[in-house]
Design a protein around this motif. Sequence first.
Motif, short mmCIF file in Angstrom:
data_model
loop_
_atom_site.label_atom_id
_atom_site.label_comp_id
_atom_site.label_asym_id
_atom_site.label_seq_id
_atom_site.Cartn_x
_atom_site.Cartn_y
_atom_site.Cartn_z
N PHE A 151 28.20 -28.31 -46.21
CA PHE A 151 29.53 -28.07 -46.76
C PHE A 151 29.96 -26.62 -46.57
CE2 PHE A 151 32.39 -26.79 -50.20
CZ PHE A 151 33.49 -27.57 -49.84
N GLY A 160 30.74 -35.50 -51.58
CA GLY A 160 29.34 -35.51 -51.19
C GLY A 160 28.59 -36.64 -51.88
N GLY A 164 24.08 -35.28 -51.70
CA GLY A 164 25.16 -34.32 -51.54
C GLY A 164 25.43 -33.97 -50.10
N ASP A 165 24.62 -34.53 -49.19
CA ASP A 165 24.71 -34.16 -47.78
C ASP A 165 25.56 -35.13 -46.96
OD1 ASP A 165 22.81 -36.17 -48.21
OD2 ASP A 165 21.66 -35.64 -46.42
N LEU A 167 28.85 -36.09 -46.27
CA LEU A 167 30.14 -35.47 -46.57
C LEU A 167 31.31 -36.22 -45.94
CD1 LEU A 167 29.21 -31.70 -46.02
CD2 LEU A 167 29.40 -32.93 -48.19
#
Length: 311
Positions: A151, A160, A164-165, A167
């Motif tokens: 990000f 995310g 969280g990866d 995107l």
Amino acid sequence: MSKTRSVRVMAPGKINVSFRMGPLRPDGYHSVASVYLAVSLYEEVTATRRDDDKVTVSVRNGSPLPLDVEDIPLDSSNLAVKAAELMRSLSAHPTGVHLDIVKRVPIAGGMGGGSADAAAALVACSALWDTGFSRDELVRIAADLGADVPFALLGGVAVGLGIGDQLTPALARRDLNWVLVPASFGLSTPKVYATADRLREEAGFTATAPDAVDPAILKAMHAGDVDALANALGNDLQAASIELAPELADILDLGVSEGALAGLVSGSGPTLAFLAADRLDAEELAQRLSDVAGVAAMAVHGPVHGARIMA
């Protein structure tokens, strides 16, 4: 091979405008669903060729606020050094490199400053060694360094998922203005997550892996409706951060009483983020918090660009 001697790159810190946390996974991570917003507080990394094959790093405070840069590691445990070493392993004609980092994002503050350093180092070293990697290729490489690094490369607004990866870009139709209040201390991200897990267990709450963010957040950002956004802000880690640092609750209450539309802990904290109606309100709120509470406060805005080379 390029003869460039040095490359300077700036990459932004971020606010988690919304953060949902799932249960602990077998791999030691938590599934999350978050809305990331890149804000106008930038880390700066200058990569300079060395005549040997070493990767070295120095760190300076570029903020008007006190940042305890002395505690940042200057060895291979530094995420920017890891980024440079990863890029070197993928480059056809690497050299040694010195990374000079100018810190402006609060350290251990839940704003992804270390990830911004890594993103900036990736871009700088890729340019220095003339790898020819595209931005999309760099984003894929960045995923090996941590969930927040891709990000910091992209910037803007993104949803995310996963850890969280995963995107997906999102749209904000207007500048969003915030006041950041960094703490004089840091919070360990693993400790915040562990505390959040404990609080849920004590409350008898069984979490499920989130597969989407709150649609009210995206609707408000797309419409540029700051009042609706204020009502939709949320962070599943906030209770844990306050459990570890109870003084955060008092400052959150103070920010709202002084005119913020809403406030929340940014990510795992302890940095606090207050949403303001516009840029002037943000500047005035920052001044009032400094005057009334004696806390360091700064006005920022977003979304802003991701890591990019500076002339």
